[in-house]
Design a protein around this motif. Sequence first.
Motif, PDB file in Angstrom:
ATOM      1  N   MET A   1       4.294  21.146  20.280  1.00 16.50           N
ATOM      2  CA  MET A   1       3.724  20.846  18.972  1.00 16.50           C
ATOM      3  C   MET A   1       2.501  21.716  18.684  1.00 16.50           C
ATOM      4  SD  MET A   1       3.947  19.146  16.255  1.00 16.50           S
ATOM      5  CE  MET A   1       3.203  18.220  14.997  1.00 16.50           C
ATOM      6  N   THR A   2       1.703  21.975  19.735  1.00 15.34           N
ATOM      7  CA  THR A   2       0.503  22.782  19.556  1.00 15.34           C
ATOM      8  C   THR A   2       0.851  24.200  19.119  1.00 15.34           C
ATOM      9  OG1 THR A   2      -0.614  21.454  21.232  1.00 15.34           O
ATOM     10  CG2 THR A   2      -1.603  23.559  20.688  1.00 15.34           C
ATOM     11  N   TRP A   3       1.882  24.774  19.741  1.00 12.90           N
ATOM     12  CA  TRP A   3       2.285  26.132  19.374  1.00 12.90           C
ATOM     13  C   TRP A   3       2.853  26.180  17.968  1.00 12.90           C
ATOM     14  CZ3 TRP A   3       0.817  30.481  21.583  1.00 12.90           C
ATOM     15  CH2 TRP A   3       0.309  30.408  22.879  1.00 12.90           C
ATOM     16  N   LEU A   4       3.547  25.140  17.547  1.00 10.15           N
ATOM     17  CA  LEU A   4       4.057  25.082  16.178  1.00 10.15           C
ATOM     18  C   LEU A   4       2.904  25.043  15.174  1.00 10.15           C
ATOM     19  CD1 LEU A   4       6.458  24.858  14.239  1.00 10.15           C
ATOM     20  CD2 LEU A   4       6.383  22.384  14.574  1.00 10.15           C
ATOM     21  N   PHE A  43      -7.426  27.452   8.637  1.00 11.38           N
ATOM     22  CA  PHE A  43      -8.543  26.965   9.441  1.00 11.38           C
ATOM     23  C   PHE A  43      -8.348  25.513   9.849  1.00 11.38           C
ATOM     24  CE2 PHE A  43     -10.754  30.706   7.735  1.00 11.38           C
ATOM     25  CZ  PHE A  43     -11.235  31.218   8.933  1.00 11.38           C
ATOM     26  N   TRP A  44      -7.788  24.700   8.954  1.00 11.85           N
ATOM     27  CA  TRP A  44      -7.533  23.303   9.317  1.00 11.85           C
ATOM     28  C   TRP A  44      -6.508  23.231  10.446  1.00 11.85           C
ATOM     29  CZ3 TRP A  44      -3.362  19.968   9.331  1.00 11.85           C
ATOM     30  CH2 TRP A  44      -3.674  18.624   9.558  1.00 11.85           C
ATOM     31  N   LEU A  45      -5.446  24.007  10.330  1.00 13.01           N
ATOM     32  CA  LEU A  45      -4.413  24.013  11.375  1.00 13.01           C
ATOM     33  C   LEU A  45      -4.960  24.549  12.696  1.00 13.01           C
ATOM     34  CD1 LEU A  45      -1.478  25.206   9.130  1.00 13.01           C
ATOM     35  CD2 LEU A  45      -1.519  23.049  10.419  1.00 13.01           C
ATOM     36  N   LEU A  46      -5.782  25.593  12.636  1.00 11.09           N
ATOM     37  CA  LEU A  46      -6.397  26.102  13.865  1.00 11.09           C
ATOM     38  C   LEU A  46      -7.289  25.043  14.498  1.00 11.09           C
ATOM     39  CD1 LEU A  46      -6.761  28.451  15.833  1.00 11.09           C
ATOM     40  CD2 LEU A  46      -8.669  29.226  14.399  1.00 11.09           C
ATOM     41  N   ALA A  47      -8.007  24.297  13.692  1.00 12.18           N
ATOM     42  CA  ALA A  47      -8.836  23.210  14.222  1.00 12.18           C
ATOM     43  C   ALA A  47      -7.978  22.162  14.928  1.00 12.18           C
ATOM     44  CB  ALA A  47      -9.647  22.569  13.097  1.00 12.18           C
ATOM     45  N   GLN A  48      -6.799  21.887  14.374  1.00 14.45           N
ATOM     46  CA  GLN A  48      -5.898  20.927  15.015  1.00 14.45           C
ATOM     47  C   GLN A  48      -5.406  21.449  16.360  1.00 14.45           C
ATOM     48  OE1 GLN A  48      -5.735  17.879  13.590  1.00 14.45           O
ATOM     49  NE2 GLN A  48      -7.167  18.941  12.244  1.00 14.45           N
ATOM     50  N   VAL A  49      -5.117  22.752  16.410  1.00 13.64           N
ATOM     51  CA  VAL A  49      -4.690  23.382  17.664  1.00 13.64           C
ATOM     52  C   VAL A  49      -5.783  23.232  18.714  1.00 13.64           C
ATOM     53  CG1 VAL A  49      -4.185  25.623  18.735  1.00 13.64           C
ATOM     54  CG2 VAL A  49      -3.096  24.995  16.572  1.00 13.64           C
ATOM     55  N   MET A  54      -5.923  23.560  23.282  1.00 17.84           N
ATOM     56  CA  MET A  54      -5.603  24.964  23.567  1.00 17.84           C
ATOM     57  C   MET A  54      -6.899  25.746  23.729  1.00 17.84           C
ATOM     58  SD  MET A  54      -3.260  27.764  21.515  1.00 17.84           S
ATOM     59  CE  MET A  54      -1.695  26.993  21.913  1.00 17.84           C
ATOM     60  N   ASN A  55      -6.913  26.644  24.694  1.00 14.34           N
ATOM     61  CA  ASN A  55      -8.056  27.502  24.945  1.00 14.34           C
ATOM     62  C   ASN A  55      -8.364  28.319  23.701  1.00 14.34           C
ATOM     63  OD1 ASN A  55      -9.213  30.178  25.702  1.00 14.34           O
ATOM     64  ND2 ASN A  55      -9.291  29.207  27.719  1.00 14.34           N
ATOM     65  N   GLU A 102      -3.529  35.878  27.691  1.00 18.17           N
ATOM     66  CA  GLU A 102      -2.678  34.704  27.950  1.00 18.17           C
ATOM     67  C   GLU A 102      -2.221  34.668  29.411  1.00 18.17           C
ATOM     68  OE1 GLU A 102      -0.333  31.308  27.541  1.00 18.17           O
ATOM     69  OE2 GLU A 102      -1.924  32.069  26.288  1.00 18.17           O
ATOM     70  N   MET A 103      -1.741  35.777  29.919  1.00 21.18           N
ATOM     71  CA  MET A 103      -1.237  35.807  31.295  1.00 21.18           C
ATOM     72  C   MET A 103      -2.352  35.664  32.313  1.00 21.18           C
ATOM     73  SD  MET A 103       1.909  38.566  31.079  1.00 21.18           S
ATOM     74  CE  MET A 103       0.811  39.926  31.097  1.00 21.18           C
TER      75      MET A 103
END
Length: 107
Positions: A1-4, A43-49, A54-55, A102-103
């Motif tokens: 869900m976070t990646w979506l 920005f709202w969606l990034l805040a949710q992530v 998520m790092n 990421e890696m």
Amino acid sequence: MTWLLLVSAIAAEVTGTIALRFSEGFTRLVPSLVAVAGYGAAFWLLAQVLSRGMNIGVAYGVWAALGVSLVAAIGALFLGDGLTWIQAGGVVLVIGGVLALEMGGAH
């Protein structure tokens, strides 16, 4: 869900950026509204992530790399913007940097 949610944030940011191009300095109402809504949603969606743990380096890196790549591709393919080999190489380097980030965080 976070990646979506992150992919949705990227899509909203790309939509806002493309609309910004058509807003002609915020002199055209509809593209201006789409740009503001796109950035607000991004920005709202990034805040949710980020609130889901998520790092921030990974989230922002993926957002930046995919956003730059998509905007450059859309500009080159549909908006008449040029994309030189050097610019394309820069996009590849940005994506490579995000992959390394990421890696490097995986244990």
